[in-house]
Enzyme design. Structure first.
Site, PDB file in Angstrom:
ATOM      1  N   HIS A  57      79.640   6.402  41.708  1.00  0.00           N
ATOM      2  CA  HIS A  57      80.261   6.739  40.426  1.00  0.00           C
ATOM      3  C   HIS A  57      81.245   7.898  40.562  1.00  0.00           C
ATOM      4  O   HIS A  57      81.581   8.550  39.568  1.00  0.00           O
ATOM      5  CB  HIS A  57      79.191   7.122  39.389  1.00  0.00           C
ATOM      6  N   GLU A 100      83.564  -7.839  36.354  1.00  0.00           N
ATOM      7  CA  GLU A 100      84.899  -7.254  36.429  1.00  0.00           C
ATOM      8  C   GLU A 100      85.969  -8.253  36.840  1.00  0.00           C
ATOM      9  O   GLU A 100      87.097  -8.227  36.339  1.00  0.00           O
ATOM     10  CB  GLU A 100      84.888  -6.064  37.410  1.00  0.00           C
ATOM     11  N   GLN A 137      84.222   0.607  33.866  1.00  0.00           N
ATOM     12  CA  GLN A 137      83.294   1.629  33.382  1.00  0.00           C
ATOM     13  C   GLN A 137      83.347   2.859  34.281  1.00  0.00           C
ATOM     14  O   GLN A 137      83.338   3.998  33.808  1.00  0.00           O
ATOM     15  CB  GLN A 137      81.886   1.057  33.328  1.00  0.00           C
ATOM     16  N   PHE A 138      83.433   2.631  35.566  1.00  0.00           N
ATOM     17  CA  PHE A 138      83.715   3.650  36.561  1.00  0.00           C
ATOM     18  C   PHE A 138      84.686   3.041  37.561  1.00  0.00           C
ATOM     19  O   PHE A 138      84.603   1.841  37.866  1.00  0.00           O
ATOM     20  CB  PHE A 138      82.436   4.111  37.279  1.00  0.00           C
ATOM     21  N   ALA A 139      85.582   3.863  38.095  1.00  0.00           N
ATOM     22  CA  ALA A 139      86.582   3.348  39.032  1.00  0.00           C
ATOM     23  C   ALA A 139      85.929   2.663  40.216  1.00  0.00           C
ATOM     24  O   ALA A 139      86.488   1.716  40.788  1.00  0.00           O
ATOM     25  CB  ALA A 139      87.486   4.487  39.510  1.00  0.00           C
ATOM     26  N   ASP A 140      84.739   3.120  40.607  1.00  0.00           N
ATOM     27  CA  ASP A 140      84.029   2.533  41.739  1.00  0.00           C
ATOM     28  C   ASP A 140      83.797   1.038  41.540  1.00  0.00           C
ATOM     29  O   ASP A 140      83.794   0.268  42.503  1.00  0.00           O
ATOM     30  CB  ASP A 140      82.663   3.223  41.909  1.00  0.00           C
ATOM     31  N   PHE A 141      83.578   0.620  40.283  1.00  0.00           N
ATOM     32  CA  PHE A 141      83.223  -0.778  40.016  1.00  0.00           C
ATOM     33  C   PHE A 141      84.406  -1.724  40.161  1.00  0.00           C
ATOM     34  O   PHE A 141      84.249  -2.940  40.098  1.00  0.00           O
ATOM     35  CB  PHE A 141      82.634  -0.911  38.611  1.00  0.00           C
TER      36      PHE A 141
END
Length: 669
Positions: free
Chosen positions: A475, A408, A430-434
């Site tokens: 996630h 990222e 891919q997910f906001a968490d990442f």
């Protein structure tokens, strides 16, 4: 005529190949000028007229060689010790001196120091102190060059210490996978500040890492200007014909401290003595004298010329008044000015899901902006994990819809590089968490660049977020508060398909960095009639979904639908329901206008309470509407825990049921 024997004072076996005398003199002058500037700066530093200095004495041959082989319109991304890059690009010295004194004729309006700046005028992109993102920016610039098919190369610098950063590894891998024409220049001077190389990495040469990346690499004697210049000249010519990344390790030495206050006590004396004999300027000067290419008189002429130029430009910088900037200027420079252009919706609509609106809006933006590039994990043939970009490769090609490695940070930095070189970028987390893996370049690079040196980041980061889908702690986060606290970012968070499509279009039109949150639980559960054509909705305008007199409900994202459901169940409540839609900029006027009317306020957010945006909105209301309130402002948020997986635990975590109770309590206050 036989070649004279090498002087005992010359430690390099210089090979001029077919270089003419004028080229040799150009290289000599290229090293002499920054050396004389540095010597002057060290005097000024002791006099307290310069606040800090990072010396490149002993490393000038590298910068001169790189700058000399690149065209003036090819980007260079230097570091602290690359003064010769700036002088070789012929930046007026008074502007450099003003920059170092924090004055208006510098490049950052006094907002940053030393070499922490860039300039499009001279195709230079300055560093940030975090070092690593610089390589990712170079990736993006090179990707833009490749998309333009202009056969241009860019060069980026770091030290051997910087190569330990994860951003560096990510960027090298991306460059190799995408075959980007970047010269990755590592100045190996033996020390990362005071830490020696054997405590930085466990390999003999940094260039050896090239094999692991599948990348061509070279070791170059960094103090031999002719080796630097001729080797780079051949490499760059080859890269223009066959675009690819090349990793270069320049063996050199830093003759002074990391910065002057550091000193050099941690360096063994014998090393300083040995490398002192390998001084690139002195050795080359002796060679030119021995070869009869230059005379002592010419050297004195050069020195007199540079001294006069330095002194005259210092006088200009010293005469310049101390910088002053009204608060309004400081605030206005955080973002690039953007005059929203309204594209009105058409009358034809279709009933589509939230996720379809995102996909449709993104596709129409790609059609409108042929310089827009989408990057993310699995976004190409697979269409993304949520299938938002399904079919995009067929429509726009893999050059513009790019699968990325799992990295990222480098991709966010590359998006910045694309922007610098004339492109727009949409990055899908891919997910906001990442996004935590890409946090540094977002908050320190994208957010700060316009304020620092007037360079905008035309980047949208898409953030599939939120709980309610049983995805667990990694996630399900809705982490908008990380970014609403960072000046320079815009934060958008729609709750309906209509808003999602129009706000996404506006976010892509906007030349500033936008964090665009998309709640996963809404993707396939919410439908709405949405115009089929391209249209925009201005950022910073809230939507008043219901009007009433009893209470003001302020929320966004999934909270909007929880509030609507509650009001349907409690049809006796007369409420203003405000869907914020964008959190930065925030529609403060709409909030205050409603609060003054109803006198009671409840703010609902999915994120946990402490440090969330509800706290800031509550404080703003208390400070500016206190006399209009009939009750304390109430905040409702999720539990102060990570987000659990099991459905029963997740339901307890979310504030949906608590909101109903707190709303009724507030009304009865």
């Amino acid at each position: 005529m036989m070649k004279p024997e090498i002087s005992p004072n010359i430690l390099f076996d210089y090979d001029r190949k077919d270089l003419d005398d004028e080229t040799l003199k150009m290289l000599y002058r290229g090293m002499l000028k920054p050396r004389m500037i540095e010597e002057k700066m060290l005097i000024l530093l002791r006099q307290g007229k310069v606040s800090k200095w990072f010396s490149g004495i002993g490393q000038e041959a590298i910068s001169v060689g790189v700058a000399a082989v690149l065209d003036k319109d090819e980007y260079i991304l230097p570091m602290h010790r690359n003064l010769a890059i700036f002088t070789m690009r012929e930046i007026p010295l008074y502007r450099l001196f003003s920059q170092w004194q924090g004055k208006a004729n510098g490049f950052t309006k006094g907002r940053d120091r030393s070499f922490h700046f860039g300039t499009q005028e001279f195709n230079i992109v300055g560093m940030i102190s975090h070092l690593g993102p610089q390589f990712g920016i170079a990736d993006g610039i090179a990707l833009a060059n490749k998309l333009k098919n202009n056969n241009k190369v860019c060069a980026v610098f770091t030290g051997e210490g910087g190569t330990s950063e994860g951003d560096i590894h990510e960027a090298l891998n991306v460059a190799s996978v995408w075959q980007l024409p970047v010269l990755f220049c590592v100045e190996n001077n033996g020390y990362g500040l005071s830490t020696p190389s054997n405590e930085q990495y466990n390999c003999e040469n940094i260039a050896d890492r090239g094999k692991g990346y599948g990348m061509e690499s070279h070791i170059i004697e960094g103090n031999n200007i002719l080796e630097v210049y001729t080797t780079l000249n051949n490499i760059v010519e080859s890269m223009r014909e066959n675009p690819r990344p090349v990793l270069l390790e320049f063996k050199t030495f830093r003759m002074r401290g990391h910065e002057e206050a550091s000193g050099t006590k941690y360096v063994p004396t014998y090393l300083i003595d040995e490398w002192g004999l390998r001084d690139p300027l002195i050795n080359f000067e002796q060679y030119l004298l021995v070869e009869g290419i230059i005379s002592e008189e010419e050297i004195e002429t050069y020195r007199a010329e540079f001294k006069q130029e330095i002194d005259e430009n210092l006088d200009l910088a010293f005469a310049e008044p101390t910088i002053e900037s009204p608060i309004s200027n400081e605030l206005n420079d955080v973002y690039k000015e953007f005059n929203h252009q309204e594209f009105k919706e058409n009358s034809e609509t279709e009933n589509i899901r939230f996720i379809d609106a995102i996909s449709q809006g993104l596709k129409q933006a790609m059609e409108r902006h042929d310089n827009l590039v989408i990057m993310g994990q699995d976004v190409a043939e697979y269409g993304g994990v949520f299938k938002i970009t399904e079919g995009f490769v067929e429509a726009f090609g893999k050059e513009r819809v790019r699968n990325t490695p799992i990295c990222e940070s480098a991709i966010v930095s590359a998006a910045m590089g694309l922007s610098i070189n004339g492109f727009k970028a949409v990055v899908e987390m891919q997910f906001a968490d990442f996004v935590s893996s890409g946090f540094n370049p977002i908050v320190n690079l994208l957010a700060k660049s316009h304020y620092r040196w007037s360079e905008n980041a035309d980047v949208v980061v898409r953030m599939p977020c939120g709980a309610g889908v049983g995805a667990g702690p990694f996630h399900s986060q809705t982490n908008e508060a990380w970014f609403t606290h960072t000046p320079g970012l815009k934060v958008v968070y729609p709750a309906f398909p209509y808003d999602a499509k129009g706000l996404l279009a506006s976010s892509i039109e906007d030349p500033n960095p936008v964090m665009f949150f998309e709640h996963k639980a809404l993707y396939r559960s919410i439908r709405q009639d949405v115009p089929t054509d391209y249209y925009t909705i201005p950022l910073g305008k809230a939507a008043v979904l219901k009007e009433g007199t009893d209470v003001t409900i302020i929320t966004y994202g999934a909270g909007v639908h929880w509030a609507l459901e509650t009001l349907e169940q409690q049809d006796n409540i007369s409420a203003d329901l405000i869907d914020l839609r964008t959190l930065v900029p925030l529609d403060i006027q709409a909030i205050y206008q409603s609060v003054k009317k109803t006198g009671k306020v409840i703010i609902l957010q999915e994120d946990s309470m402490f440090g969330g945006i509800a706290s800031d909105i509550s404080a703003m209301i208390m400070e500016n509407c206190f006399e209009d309130l009939d009750a304390p402002v109430k905040r409702v948020a999720s539990l102060e825990t990570p987000i659990p997986f099991a459905a029963s635990l997740e339901s307890n975590y979310l504030p949906k049921e608590k909101f109903k109770k707190e709303l009724l309590n507030l009304l009865s206050y």
